[in-house]
Each structure stands twice: as C-alpha cells, then as structure tokens.
Motif scaffolding. Structure first.
Motif, short mmCIF file in Angstrom:
data_model
loop_
_atom_site.label_atom_id
_atom_site.label_comp_id
_atom_site.label_asym_id
_atom_site.label_seq_id
_atom_site.Cartn_x
_atom_site.Cartn_y
_atom_site.Cartn_z
N GLY A 141 30.88 -4.59 -74.07
CA GLY A 141 31.61 -5.80 -73.70
C GLY A 141 32.94 -5.48 -73.03
N GLU A 142 33.51 -6.47 -72.37
CA GLU A 142 34.79 -6.29 -71.69
C GLU A 142 35.91 -5.96 -72.66
OE1 GLU A 142 36.03 -9.15 -68.81
OE2 GLU A 142 33.97 -9.46 -68.10
N ASP A 143 35.75 -6.36 -73.92
CA ASP A 143 36.79 -6.08 -74.91
C ASP A 143 36.50 -4.83 -75.74
OD1 ASP A 143 34.62 -7.18 -76.24
OD2 ASP A 143 35.81 -8.54 -77.47
N MET A 144 35.63 -3.94 -75.23
CA MET A 144 35.31 -2.68 -75.90
C MET A 144 35.74 -1.53 -75.01
SD MET A 144 31.68 -1.23 -77.39
CE MET A 144 31.63 -2.45 -78.71
N SER A 145 36.28 -0.50 -75.62
CA SER A 145 36.66 0.70 -74.87
C SER A 145 35.40 1.37 -74.33
CB SER A 145 37.40 1.69 -75.77
OG SER A 145 37.47 2.95 -75.15
#
Length: 161
Positions: A141-145
């Motif tokens: 996801g966009e909010d995962m490194s």
C-alpha cells in the motif's frame, strides 16, 4: 520480488540484499558499520508490520543501534520496545544495503527473522500506533515502506532459520 534498487517516496533506496548465516551476520560488524537492525516476524504466512507514528507508515519493527550494542542486541531491544515481543528465537538471515537521504549516507542494516507458532499479545506505544499482519504475496500500500516490504518478501523466500 522486485529488482534492486527499490526506492521509497523520500528518495531512499534499498540497493543490496545479501543472505548470510547467523554467525556471518554477527561478525559483519567487525568489517563494516551496521547502523541498525530490523526483524521479520512471521506467523501463518504473514509478516508483522508496525505503524510508525513519526514516519506515518507501515514498516518492520527495528531501529538504530545504541552505543555499545551489537546488531542482535539492537534487534532484540527494538522488537521488545515496539511490539512487546520478548524471549523468542531470533536468527540473523541477511544484510541489507541502503543509500539514504536527509542526510545523504550509505548504510548497512542487519536483518533478523522470528517465526512464531502463536499470535503474540502486541503492545501499542508512543512510537508504534498499530500492527498489521501483512501477506508478502499481497500488494504494498501507499502507506507501507516499499523498502521494508521488499526486505520482508526476500526473507520469507529465504530457506533459513
């Protein structure tokens, strides 16, 4: 798995990933500065990701070494501080290499692996706001490194420990 380098939105790059034995990882600090450690915690095909309140993203538990600490000691401490998990069998499995920004630097990271038979009790704290059991075969996801996700994928596909 993605081909390297893998870049995050800030411009940091995962440039290398080398599988090593636990004893090789322990001796690595004699040859290069290993600035930090991360832990890939596995349970039932999923990897534990923590939501870092400062960076506002999902990432692997871990962090920088404190003065006088070995990479393993840093991994044990960070896992305990960020999740409450303690007293588990931890195996060194890899060294990751990064080109980082802000400030610009080249760093090595020790990568450890923990395989759990049962789900642990996890403790939210000031640094870690939430937990996610993420499937390494799933999307990032966009909010995962993307750097940590790539490390997790490579560890899960490494037949060690």
């Amino acid at each position: 798995m993605a081909s390297l380098p893998v870049r995050d939105r800030a411009g940091n790059r995962l440039t290398g990933f080398r599988v090593v034995t636990d004893s090789e990882l322990g001796r690595l600090g004699d040859r290069v500065v290993v600035a930090a450690s991360v832990v890939v915690v596995e349970h039932a095909g999923a990897v534990l990701m923590v939501f870092d309140g400062w960076r506002r993203q999902w990432e692997l538990p871990g962090g920088s070494r404190e003065p006088g600490e070995t990479s393993r000691q840093a991994a044990v401490r960070e896992l305990r501080e960020e999740t409450g998990i303690d007293g588990v069998q931890m195996v060194g499995v890899a060294v990751a290499e990064f080109d980082l920004v802000d400030p610009d630097r080249h760093e090595f990271l020790a990568v450890y692996r923990v395989r759990l038979r049962a789900l642990p009790s996890l403790l939210v704290n000031d640094e870690v706001l939430d937990f996610l059991w993420w499937s390494p075969s799933g999307p990032v996801g966009e909010d995962m490194s993307p750097l940590d996700a790539e490390i997790a994928r490579r560890v899960v596909h490494t037949p060690t420990g």
